[in-house]
Enzyme design. Structure first.
Site, PDB file in Angstrom:
ATOM      1  N   ALA A   1      96.933 -24.263  65.849  1.00  6.20           N
ATOM      2  CA  ALA A   1      97.429 -25.598  66.187  1.00  6.20           C
ATOM      3  C   ALA A   1      97.525 -26.520  64.976  1.00  6.20           C
ATOM      4  O   ALA A   1      98.333 -27.446  64.978  1.00  6.20           O
ATOM      5  CB  ALA A   1      96.562 -26.224  67.264  1.00  6.20           C
TER       6      ALA A   1
ATOM      7  N   GLN B   1      93.554 -28.874  73.896  1.00  8.95           N
ATOM      8  CA  GLN B   1      92.440 -28.982  74.843  1.00  8.95           C
ATOM      9  C   GLN B   1      92.930 -29.021  76.287  1.00  8.95           C
ATOM     10  O   GLN B   1      92.171 -28.691  77.208  1.00  8.95           O
ATOM     11  CB  GLN B   1      91.597 -30.228  74.543  1.00  8.95           C
ATOM     12  CG  GLN B   1      90.948 -30.239  73.165  1.00  8.95           C
ATOM     13  CD  GLN B   1      89.823 -29.229  73.026  1.00  8.95           C
ATOM     14  OE1 GLN B   1      89.246 -28.762  74.004  1.00  8.95           O
ATOM     15  NE2 GLN B   1      89.505 -28.862  71.793  1.00  8.95           N
TER      16      GLN B   1
ATOM     17  N   CYS C   1      79.547 -34.818  59.940  1.00  6.41           N
ATOM     18  CA  CYS C   1      78.913 -34.607  58.638  1.00  6.41           C
ATOM     19  C   CYS C   1      80.001 -34.480  57.583  1.00  6.41           C
ATOM     20  O   CYS C   1      80.689 -33.477  57.505  1.00  6.41           O
ATOM     21  CB  CYS C   1      78.083 -33.331  58.636  1.00  6.41           C
ATOM     22  SG  CYS C   1      76.832 -33.303  59.918  1.00  6.41           S
TER      23      CYS C   1
HETATM   24  C1  PLP Z   1      90.954 -27.172  67.641  1.00  7.57           C
HETATM   25  C2  PLP Z   1      92.003 -28.196  67.694  1.00  7.57           C
HETATM   26  C3  PLP Z   1      93.088 -28.161  66.809  1.00  7.57           C
HETATM   27  C4  PLP Z   1      93.188 -27.173  65.675  1.00  7.57           C
HETATM   28  O1  PLP Z   1      93.535 -25.901  66.108  1.00  7.57           O
HETATM   29  P1  PLP Z   1      93.408 -24.640  65.124  1.00  7.57           P
HETATM   30  O2  PLP Z   1      94.107 -23.559  65.829  1.00  7.57           O
HETATM   31  O3  PLP Z   1      91.951 -24.405  64.978  1.00  7.57           O
HETATM   32  O4  PLP Z   1      94.068 -24.999  63.844  1.00  7.57           O
HETATM   33  C5  PLP Z   1      94.075 -29.112  66.955  1.00  7.57           C
HETATM   34  N1  PLP Z   1      94.005 -30.050  67.910  1.00  7.57           N
HETATM   35  C6  PLP Z   1      92.983 -30.120  68.779  1.00  7.57           C
HETATM   36  C7  PLP Z   1      92.975 -31.176  69.824  1.00  7.57           C
HETATM   37  C8  PLP Z   1      91.939 -29.197  68.688  1.00  7.57           C
HETATM   38  O5  PLP Z   1      90.927 -29.295  69.539  1.00  7.57           O
END
Ligand code: PLP
Length: 405
Positions: free
Chosen positions: A73, A181, A328
């Site tokens: 993502a 999410q 952190c």
């Molecule tokens: C985890 C997350 C991402 C990043 O996704 P990756 O595949 O780990 O790069 C982007 N947006 C939201 C809301 C996320 O929770």
């Protein structure tokens, strides 16, 4: 029960064994390059990719050709935002987003800001949600893109996506949503919701890490994006590079499981989550629920425990893998920017815990986590002079604090 109890499913999810099972042959026997058009090895790989593309498309109400595979993502968000910004720069240079987006959206927007684009960070309400009317007011004749997340990864608030989509359609502005999410938790229909671009990742829905997708609308309007990665013209020219076939196959299976199990899984998760919240409230006072009471992800519980010190709280909770309201950074312990944006003070933010339940969370684990949290908070409050004063009826705001001599 395995310790620590894993309640950090917003950060990543364990892979579903069914997903692993369908992936395995694609590491060994079925190893072809999906772009090899001259032989059986390539055709088999391509067929597997296209099946998975259909499974991912079905999760969001898209057609197969509208799904572009990426590395996750973070890349999908970059491609959507930078790709649109570059492609439509003659139309305008204004982008609207929110201050509670994932860093993959925020940092991308800040990058574009440094390149001369104008970014509006729309304020959210105290529950972390965007008002669609605020989106309408922020749109100018220079606006090319609105990017608003479907559900927040920290506080679980779910945005009124269909209403925001309707505003964007009416104004003729592209609408991107980071649906990482929301996937598998919210019923997604890119048509009904007026979504033009949508980011997904497999590892938050019990699939493998390092594989994601971007939905790119093909009709009404046909969205065009400038690619970030050049070479070979894979994925309709928007994302070149040899396809990660095992990852894609796993993502497809994960998407299918997410779609099929959505209603039953939501019911199970929200029941466990609600039981946990009721259990904490029965034993502890001075709790604050962060996010929206009802418009929230079924697996999210984000609570501030007033009058406990954040670091001690995390130390006391080592048998539960959770995330805290402190981010952190290398130098300091900063309160979460999401909690800040919804008006939670620094003290409370540091004493906040995000419980993220998942497909493999059990009632036994919830009982354990509840007991552990209650014990830890009670112990820390027993040591807190502030909490003692509050219990004695002292209004802390009325206290004249004196410094040390
Ligand atoms: C985890 C997350 C991402 C990043 O996704 P990756 O595949 O780990 O790069 C982007 N947006 C939201 C809301 C996320 O929770």
């Amino acid at each position: 029960m395995k310790l620590p109890v894993y309640l950090d499913n917003h950060a990543t999810t364990p892979m579903d064994p069914e997903v692993l099972k369908v992936m395995l042959p694609y590491f060994t026997d079925v190893f072809g390059n999906a772009a090899s058009r001259n032989h059986e090895y390539g055709w088999t790989a391509e067929a597997a990719v296209e099946k998975a593309r259909g499974q991912v498309a079905a999760l969001i109400g898209a057609t197969d050709k509208e799904v572009i595979f990426t590395s996750g993502a973070t890349e999908s968000n970059n491609l959507a935002i930078i790709g649109a910004a570059e492609m439509y720069k003659d139309k305008g240079n204004h982008i609207i987003t929110t201050p509670v987006e994932h860093k993959a959206v925020l940092d991308t927007c800040h990058y574009l800001e440094s390149k001369g684009y104008q970014i509006t960070f729309l304020p959210v309400d105290a529950t972390g949600r965007v008002n669609p009317e605020d989106v309408r007011k922020a749109i100018t004749d220079k606006t090319i893109l609105v990017s608003v997340m479907m559900a927040n990864n920290e506080i679980g608030s779910v945005n009124p996506i269909a209403a925001i989509g309707a505003v964007c359609k009416e104004k003729g502005v592209l609408f991107h949503t980071d649906a990482v999410q929301g996937a598998g938790k919210v019923e997604i229909d890119v048509q009904k919701m007026g979504i033009d671009l949508l980011s997904l990742t497999a590892h938050k829905i019990y699939g493998p890490k390092g594989i994601g997708a971007l939905y790119v609308r093909r009709k009404a309007p046909r969205v065009r994006l400038a690619p970030l990665v050049h070479g070979g013209g894979h994925e309709r020219g928007m994302r070149s590079g040899t396809l990660n076939v095992p990852g894609i196959v796993g993502f497809g299976k994960a998407a299918e499981l997410a779609r099929v199990n959505l209603p039953s899984e939501n019911a199970r998760l929200s029941k466990m989550r609600d039981r946990m919240w009721a259990g904490l409230q029965a034993e502890l006072d001075e709790l604050h629920l962060n996010g929206h009471p009802t418009e929230r992800l079924p697996n999210n519980l984000n609570v501030s425990f007033a009058y406990v010190e954040g670091e001690s709280l995390m130390m006391g909770m080592k048998e539960i893998a959770v995330s805290s309201g402190s981010a952190c950074t290398s130098a300091s312990l900063e309160p979460s920017y999401v909690l800040k944006a919804v008006g939670v003070g620094d003290e409370l933010a540091h004493s906040s815990i995000r419980f993220g339940l998942g497909r493999f969370t059990t009632d036994e684990e919830i009982d354990f986590a509840m007991k552990k949290t209650i014990q830890t908070v009670k112990k820390l409050r027993d040591l807190s002079p502030l909490y003692e004063m509050v219990k004695e009826g002292v209004d802390l705001r009325s206290v004249q604090w004196t410094g040390h001599p």
